[in-house]
Motif scaffolding. Structure first.
Motif, PDB file in Angstrom:
ATOM      1  N   LYS A 204      -1.957 -10.849  33.773  1.00 42.06           N
ATOM      2  CA  LYS A 204      -1.596  -9.459  34.039  1.00 42.06           C
ATOM      3  C   LYS A 204      -0.135  -9.176  33.719  1.00 42.06           C
ATOM      4  O   LYS A 204       0.195  -8.107  33.198  1.00 42.06           O
ATOM      5  N   ILE A 205       0.771 -10.099  34.062  1.00 43.57           N
ATOM      6  CA  ILE A 205       2.200  -9.803  33.919  1.00 43.57           C
ATOM      7  C   ILE A 205       2.786 -10.299  32.604  1.00 43.57           C
ATOM      8  O   ILE A 205       3.934  -9.964  32.282  1.00 43.57           O
ATOM      9  N   TRP A 206       2.017 -11.060  31.816  1.00 42.12           N
ATOM     10  CA  TRP A 206       2.530 -11.567  30.549  1.00 42.12           C
ATOM     11  C   TRP A 206       1.562 -11.375  29.382  1.00 42.12           C
ATOM     12  O   TRP A 206       1.902 -10.729  28.391  1.00 42.12           O
ATOM     13  N   VAL A 207       0.371 -11.945  29.469  1.00 41.58           N
ATOM     14  CA  VAL A 207      -0.489 -12.081  28.287  1.00 41.58           C
ATOM     15  C   VAL A 207      -1.041 -10.736  27.821  1.00 41.58           C
ATOM     16  O   VAL A 207      -1.092 -10.463  26.618  1.00 41.58           O
ATOM     17  N   ASP A 208      -1.456  -9.872  28.758  1.00 43.91           N
ATOM     18  CA  ASP A 208      -1.995  -8.569  28.365  1.00 43.91           C
ATOM     19  C   ASP A 208      -0.989  -7.802  27.508  1.00 43.91           C
ATOM     20  O   ASP A 208      -1.332  -7.254  26.449  1.00 43.91           O
ATOM     21  N   ASP A 209       0.242  -7.745  27.972  1.00 40.33           N
ATOM     22  CA  ASP A 209       1.271  -6.997  27.235  1.00 40.33           C
ATOM     23  C   ASP A 209       1.599  -7.663  25.904  1.00 40.33           C
ATOM     24  O   ASP A 209       1.864  -6.968  24.913  1.00 40.33           O
ATOM     25  N   PHE A 210       1.587  -8.978  25.875  1.00 42.76           N
ATOM     26  CA  PHE A 210       1.840  -9.666  24.611  1.00 42.76           C
ATOM     27  C   PHE A 210       0.752  -9.343  23.595  1.00 42.76           C
ATOM     28  O   PHE A 210       1.038  -9.166  22.406  1.00 42.76           O
ATOM     29  N   CYS A 211      -0.500  -9.269  24.045  1.00 39.29           N
ATOM     30  CA  CYS A 211      -1.590  -8.945  23.123  1.00 39.29           C
ATOM     31  C   CYS A 211      -1.393  -7.560  22.501  1.00 39.29           C
ATOM     32  O   CYS A 211      -1.669  -7.354  21.315  1.00 39.29           O
ATOM     33  N   VAL A 212      -0.914  -6.612  23.298  1.00 37.33           N
ATOM     34  CA  VAL A 212      -0.677  -5.258  22.787  1.00 37.33           C
ATOM     35  C   VAL A 212       0.540  -5.241  21.877  1.00 37.33           C
ATOM     36  O   VAL A 212       0.519  -4.663  20.785  1.00 37.33           O
ATOM     37  N   TRP A 213       1.623  -5.870  22.316  1.00 40.10           N
ATOM     38  CA  TRP A 213       2.876  -5.849  21.548  1.00 40.10           C
ATOM     39  C   TRP A 213       2.717  -6.536  20.197  1.00 40.10           C
ATOM     40  O   TRP A 213       3.236  -6.042  19.186  1.00 40.10           O
ATOM     41  N   ILE A 214       2.010  -7.653  20.165  1.00 43.06           N
ATOM     42  CA  ILE A 214       1.814  -8.375  18.908  1.00 43.06           C
ATOM     43  C   ILE A 214       1.149  -7.479  17.877  1.00 43.06           C
ATOM     44  O   ILE A 214       1.562  -7.410  16.714  1.00 43.06           O
ATOM     45  N   GLN A 215       0.117  -6.756  18.296  1.00 43.00           N
ATOM     46  CA  GLN A 215      -0.622  -5.927  17.350  1.00 43.00           C
ATOM     47  C   GLN A 215       0.168  -4.681  16.937  1.00 43.00           C
ATOM     48  O   GLN A 215       0.114  -4.261  15.777  1.00 43.00           O
ATOM     49  N   ALA A 216       0.886  -4.088  17.880  1.00 47.21           N
ATOM     50  CA  ALA A 216       1.520  -2.799  17.618  1.00 47.21           C
ATOM     51  C   ALA A 216       2.928  -2.914  17.051  1.00 47.21           C
ATOM     52  O   ALA A 216       3.344  -2.057  16.267  1.00 47.21           O
ATOM     53  N   SER A 217       3.664  -3.959  17.407  1.00 52.73           N
ATOM     54  CA  SER A 217       5.096  -3.971  17.083  1.00 52.73           C
ATOM     55  C   SER A 217       5.601  -5.225  16.382  1.00 52.73           C
ATOM     56  O   SER A 217       6.661  -5.189  15.769  1.00 52.73           O
ATOM     57  N   ALA A 218       4.895  -6.337  16.508  1.00 51.55           N
ATOM     58  CA  ALA A 218       5.404  -7.581  15.926  1.00 51.55           C
ATOM     59  C   ALA A 218       5.333  -7.521  14.400  1.00 51.55           C
ATOM     60  O   ALA A 218       4.554  -6.763  13.822  1.00 51.55           O
ATOM     61  N   SER A 219       6.156  -8.341  13.759  1.00 52.17           N
ATOM     62  CA  SER A 219       6.266  -8.339  12.297  1.00 52.17           C
ATOM     63  C   SER A 219       5.673  -9.620  11.720  1.00 52.17           C
ATOM     64  O   SER A 219       6.046 -10.730  12.131  1.00 52.17           O
TER      65      SER A 219
END
Length: 470
Positions: free
Chosen positions: A408-423
């Motif tokens: 909840k406090i790490w992996v969920d947000d990483f999954c979203v950030w990787i797809q939307a913002s990571a290069s």
């Protein structure tokens, strides 16, 4: 409202969205198109998609509903014919809110000034000239009584010692971009074996978390366990030769289960600073290292201990202590294209190395090196492969009655950030650096080379004694 399952396809001229909404009345569908934004509402379903480029609702556009399959297909015309719409398979990126640019306004605006600097200076000169001789003598006597006046009022100055930021609240924040608090309020009443902060998880400052983590690592380091695995390493050698089949695929195509998981991810837009963005990439390395270790030691067959293994190996989970771990005082002469130096990457992975040698069942420096190579291979495959590994980690943690909190406090947000913002380019550059990176045993801090030399010497002596007795 329910977010329905969907997938997107495209041709040179149109983009089509197939939405699964069974048992609905097609006449109730509401469709709205606004530049890059498509919204579809049909009770009880609601879908909002933000395309990478603009689309049009014109005569060539259409919407058809197939009652037998339950799919509503919305076809929209591309504003620029022939333009490629990238990442249509990254559902979390399509579902992310549309970014709105806020015009920057000046914080201070000068309306006017009553007096000019020149007039103020002239007024000061007139006042000085008006002082009488007697008043001048009195003023000089007063100035002489101050020691600083003899030094042109230059007081001794020292550089202030750095202090911790003023804490105006008893709340402590942690997790992805420090967005979370309150998740460990009742941690003392749960069976959280990986929590290294104890009942103080909600009150520890970042520097206190790091101190507790380092202390716990020192306490868990077992020389005898490491030496035993170093000598009797037959099974570890078998694990080292294992190759992850996922990394052999030419491309990553998400399964239906993975698509459903991505649909249930939070709808968030992240606005990290440049420093936070760097730290997210470094934290990602530690997450992938733990995932690679568990996949290699279980040969991609997760066990009931997999959740514990993953959480124990990630400092951001067990001690709420993400990178960076070491700050370099001197800037390097040249910065790689990724923006990270070898020092940055090594300092981020050293705690993962240490924990892999102190916590899990198989403790081998060669195993840690193999996991680093796995991380490099994962990053080289791009965002889709990284997302697949994070989704698997999420699946393991979500099915644990205690460790789901770290999802909840790490992996969920990483999954979203990787797809939307990571290069993809950034991750590829980091992958190349990791592949060539050298993390030596002396960096770990536990005299591993001396231990291995002593172990080999003792083994050789024992063999010699056995031969003599024979």
């Amino acid at each position: 409202m329910i977010t329905p399952r969907f997938y997107c396809t495209q041709t040179l001229e149109v983009v089509a969205v197939s939405i699964y909404c069974p048992s609905v009345r097609a006449s109730d569908v509401e469709i709205n198109v606004d530049e890059t934004l498509l919204t579809v509402h049909i009770n009880p379903y609601f879908l909002r998609i933000n395309f990478p480029h603009s689309v049009l609702e014109d005569d060539q556009s259409s919407a058809t509903y197939d009652p037998s399959s339950g799919y509503l297909t919305v076809t929209l015309t591309k504003e620029t014919k022939g333009q490629e719409f990238p990442d249509l398979d990254l559902l979390a990126k399509l579902l992310a809110p549309r970014h709105v640019e806020i015009p920057k306004q000046p914080a201070i605006e000068v309306i006017g000034s009553e007096t000019s600097p020149q007039s103020e200076l002239e007024e000061l000169v007139d006042l000085t000239d008006a002082i009488s001789l007697e008043q001048r003598e009195i003023l000089e006597d007063i100035l002489k009584s101050f020691p600083a006046a003899e030094n042109d009022w230059q007081f001794p100055q020292t550089i202030a010692e750095p202090s911790s930021p003023l804490q105006l609240s008893t709340k402590r924040y942690y997790g992805f971009l420090d967005m979370y608090t309150g998740y460990f309020t009742q941690v003392a009443h749960t069976e959280n074996d990986v929590n290294e902060l104890g009942s103080e998880a909600e009150s520890c400052l970042p520097e206190e978390r790091r101190a507790k983590r380092l202390q716990h690592e020192e306490m868990k380091w077992d020389e005898e366990h490491y030496m035993a695995d170093y000598v009797d390493d037959d099974y570890i050698q078998e694990l080292l030769t294992w190759e992850d089949p996922e990394l052999g695929y030419a491309e990553c195509i998400f399964t239906e289960s993975e698509n459903m998981t991505m649909l249930n991810l939070p709808r968030k837009e992240y606005l990290p600073t440049q420093s936070q963005q760097r730290n997210l990439y470094l934290t990602l390395l530690t997450l992938l290292f733990a995932c690679a270790y568990d996949r290699r030691t279980t040969q991609h067959d997760p066990t009931p201990e997999s959740a514990w293994t993953i959480c124990s190996l990630v400092p951001a989970f067990s001690a709420l202590d993400p990178p960076p771990y070491i700050y370099s005082e001197n800037a390097p002469l040249s910065i790689p294209t990724s923006g990270f130096t070898d020092h940055d990457l090594a300092s981020a992975l050293i705690p993962s190395y240490r924990r892999s040698l102190a916590f899990p069942l198989y403790r081998s420096f060669a195993m840690a090196d193999a996991c680093r190579d796995d991380v490099a291979a994962i990053l080289a495959k791009g965002r889709r492969m990284v997302t697949r590994y994070l989704l698997e980690m999420k699946h393991v943690l979500d099915h644990h009655e205690v460790y789901y909190v770290y999802s909840k406090i790490w992996v969920d947000d990483f999954c979203v950030w990787i797809q939307a913002s990571a290069s993809d380019e950034m991750m590829l550059d980091i992958a190349h650096q990791l592949k060539a990176l050298a993390i030596t045993k002396s960096m770990i801090g536990w005299d591993i080379e001396d231990l291995e030399a002593a172990t080999l010497l003792d083994t050789t002596s024992s063999d010699s004694d056995n031969e003599s007795s024979e």
